[in-house]
Design a protein around this motif. Sequence first.
Motif, PDB file in Angstrom:
ATOM      1  N   PRO A 217      35.064  32.825  48.491  1.00  9.96           N
ATOM      2  CA  PRO A 217      34.036  33.721  47.968  1.00  9.96           C
ATOM      3  C   PRO A 217      33.125  32.982  47.013  1.00  9.96           C
ATOM      4  N   PRO A 218      31.939  33.484  46.802  1.00  7.14           N
ATOM      5  CA  PRO A 218      31.038  32.859  45.828  1.00  7.14           C
ATOM      6  C   PRO A 218      31.592  33.005  44.422  1.00  7.14           C
ATOM      7  N   GLU A 219      31.200  32.081  43.556  1.00  8.22           N
ATOM      8  CA  GLU A 219      31.645  32.118  42.171  1.00  8.22           C
ATOM      9  C   GLU A 219      31.108  33.380  41.500  1.00  8.22           C
ATOM     10  N   ASP A 220      31.961  33.995  40.732  1.00 11.12           N
ATOM     11  CA  ASP A 220      31.583  35.226  40.027  1.00 11.12           C
ATOM     12  C   ASP A 220      32.087  35.115  38.593  1.00 11.12           C
ATOM     13  N   ASP A 221      31.175  35.097  37.646  1.00  7.62           N
ATOM     14  CA  ASP A 221      31.560  34.953  36.251  1.00  7.62           C
ATOM     15  C   ASP A 221      32.141  36.231  35.680  1.00  7.62           C
ATOM     16  N   ASP A 222      31.777  37.377  36.282  1.00  3.86           N
ATOM     17  CA  ASP A 222      32.206  38.666  35.740  1.00  3.86           C
ATOM     18  C   ASP A 222      33.504  39.111  36.386  1.00  3.86           C
ATOM     19  N   LYS A 223      34.587  38.428  36.092  1.00  6.18           N
ATOM     20  CA  LYS A 223      35.885  38.812  36.628  1.00  6.18           C
ATOM     21  C   LYS A 223      36.964  38.326  35.678  1.00  6.18           C
ATOM     22  N   LEU A 224      38.173  38.837  35.871  1.00 10.90           N
ATOM     23  CA  LEU A 224      39.302  38.454  35.034  1.00 10.90           C
ATOM     24  C   LEU A 224      39.645  36.986  35.266  1.00 10.90           C
ATOM     25  N   SER A 225      39.753  36.212  34.192  1.00 12.10           N
ATOM     26  CA  SER A 225      40.106  34.803  34.323  1.00 12.10           C
ATOM     27  C   SER A 225      41.609  34.626  34.220  1.00 12.10           C
ATOM     28  N   VAL A 226      42.066  33.467  34.670  1.00 11.47           N
ATOM     29  CA  VAL A 226      43.494  33.150  34.595  1.00 11.47           C
ATOM     30  C   VAL A 226      43.949  33.120  33.138  1.00 11.47           C
ATOM     31  N   GLU A 227      43.091  32.589  32.263  1.00 13.48           N
ATOM     32  CA  GLU A 227      43.448  32.513  30.845  1.00 13.48           C
ATOM     33  C   GLU A 227      43.625  33.894  30.239  1.00 13.48           C
ATOM     34  N   ASP A 228      42.759  34.835  30.638  1.00 15.31           N
ATOM     35  CA  ASP A 228      42.881  36.199  30.127  1.00 15.31           C
ATOM     36  C   ASP A 228      44.227  36.804  30.519  1.00 15.31           C
ATOM     37  N   LEU A 229      44.558  36.657  31.794  1.00 10.96           N
ATOM     38  CA  LEU A 229      45.800  37.244  32.283  1.00 10.96           C
ATOM     39  C   LEU A 229      47.013  36.565  31.652  1.00 10.96           C
ATOM     40  N   ARG A 230      46.969  35.256  31.504  1.00  7.56           N
ATOM     41  CA  ARG A 230      48.099  34.530  30.916  1.00  7.56           C
ATOM     42  C   ARG A 230      48.333  34.969  29.476  1.00  7.56           C
ATOM     43  N   ASP A 231      47.258  35.190  28.746  1.00 16.57           N
ATOM     44  CA  ASP A 231      47.395  35.571  27.342  1.00 16.57           C
ATOM     45  C   ASP A 231      47.979  36.967  27.197  1.00 16.57           C
ATOM     46  N   ALA A 232      47.571  37.875  28.074  1.00  9.62           N
ATOM     47  CA  ALA A 232      48.051  39.255  27.980  1.00  9.62           C
ATOM     48  C   ALA A 232      49.376  39.462  28.698  1.00  9.62           C
ATOM     49  N   TRP A 233      49.823  38.481  29.461  1.00 16.59           N
ATOM     50  CA  TRP A 233      50.985  38.636  30.343  1.00 16.59           C
ATOM     51  C   TRP A 233      52.233  39.192  29.642  1.00 16.59           C
ATOM     52  N   PRO A 234      52.643  38.667  28.493  1.00 17.72           N
ATOM     53  CA  PRO A 234      53.878  39.180  27.877  1.00 17.72           C
ATOM     54  C   PRO A 234      53.820  40.655  27.519  1.00 17.72           C
TER      55      PRO A 234
END
Length: 636
Positions: free
Chosen positions: A70-87
């Motif tokens: 897919p084309p790059e999309d800046d307006d989406k959840l990043s891996v860093e966001d999910l990793r930080d909130a994961w616990p």
Amino acid sequence: MAGTDDNVPEPVSEKLETGPTETTPLPPEEAKEVIDDIKAIAETRGEDSEVVELVDLPSSCQHPATTETPPEDDDKLSVEDLRDAWPLLDLAERSDGLRVLDREDAEDFFINLSPRDQASLLLHFRPGQRRQWMRLLEPDEATDVVQEAPEDQRSALMGLLDAPTRKEVLALLAYAEDEAGGLMSTRFARLRPQMTADEALSYLRRQARAALETIYVAYVVDAEQHLLGVVSFRDLFAADPKKLVSEIMETEVVRVSDEMDQETVARTFAEHDLNVIPVVDKDGKMKGIVTVDDIVDVVQEEATEDIQKFGGLEALDLPYLASSRREMIKKRARWLTILLIGEMLTATALGFFQKELDKAIVLSLFLPLIISSGGNSGSQASTLVIRAMALGEVRVADWLRVFRREIQMGVVLGAILGSVAALRVMIWGAAGAYSGSAGQHFVMVGLTVAVSLVGCVLWGTLMGAMLPFALRKVGADPASASAPLVATLVDVSGIIIYFTIASLILTGTVIRNAPNACDVAKQPEIQDVFHLPVAKTAAEASDKLSSCEWSAADSKLAIHTGLTDKGGFEDFIEVLPGEKQPIKGLGDQAYYQPGAGVLFVLRGDTRLSISYSGPPRPTLEADERTLMTRILTKKL
């Protein structure tokens, strides 16, 4: 992977897609809700959070198809966001978080999760979705996931693997989790000794297409898989193409047994500064390899376990926030109860010396100082020895060497602390901080504190150093010699050491019984002052009180002695009924009670009184003061 499996997890309510090139649409409303949930939970962490500001997904959000990027999309959840909130997320939110990510990011994220999280997610996914996620894992990683799953779910997870991987996982499951065999990967590069360098490189290129754990070195084995040597790619590239592998390989190979404890494996890595170590069985057959990234997890796990044990609790099976309150209470209450029972022995020991404490209250001032110093020195020694054992610097056979070393350390440290404490006691004593006999003999009190500190620190040091050896000898974990346990044991012995030394040094000066009232004034002295033919008619004595009664016809004279301090004497005088006249020149303090005809005097820590009953005597006060003056000239 099966063609009918989706590439990303779906909520249970959705239908499983059947085509490998199908996309799995995520409704914009649901995507926005997922992001808002993650953001709301992450923000509850306040200023300590390092969560990047989350952004909303665009109005149309789909997972990428398996056949196109897919084309790059800046307006989406990043891996860093999910990793930080994961616990902070529950299983449903974690599953949705993976669905929001691109397929490649989601797979990488899943692979890097802990085995416990991977197992939880796999069991949360629909049965049809589990296979593709399970098959992302290497055999050793899949083994960890199976071990984390409940017993009744393990066979189902094993069924998700292909036949070759399942065989490898079954072999790894035969080993305990904390053994080298349980850590190793069975996928490694191997060569035959009769190959040429050119043939070996060609063969390794083919092996590299498989999912090998590492390709930096290759292990040379015979037809029966006995480990013969190791050769690096650098050596193969640099060698003559016709040169045999047997002529290039290194035959001195550091190896570990498949049953070796993981702590020993970690020490082997550290000692030889290796990135990978081969694992062999008792016959020398190559079984797999352990890489340094596996050992990093082991070191962290073992260090966490040791720290928790050394803090006086059982090691937690789950991370702190993942552990239930019930489990936490169980793990902590058990050791706290044991320590409480140990501290009960402290009360027993203190009760055994209650008489000494009653006679010299000043001893209680220094009791916490002395026993805590012994506990601190014991904690230091046990920490040093346990860490040295963990690093392989000290073995059980070295106990005598450590014993001799710690004797020296204990004496020197005790002398240092004793000197500081004695100096403090003497300065306060010279300033008049202590009353009674303790104030008169403050130098002896300081000496007692100093000698007691040497004894307690020496004993605590030896206890802390030797307890880990004793535990290792009986097969227990030396880390169980926790600081609270050492401190508790030293507290009991410290009380015994302190009061034993105090009894030896201070008996007769600070620790003493009340003077015998019948001895402070003899019959001739009383007759000479009162001009009465008195005779002793009654006497009583205890550790803190003594009385003696003298009688002549209808007259009686009583002398009382007791042990007290300035505050106690003043409180006693204050509660006496009637008039009390202060008198100067007798002892430290003196009062006369005219109505009762009683003279009270305090000298040091001794209270004396003379009372009269009988026919009126105009010279009674003068006679009592005369007799008291004679008494005070004596050594009480």
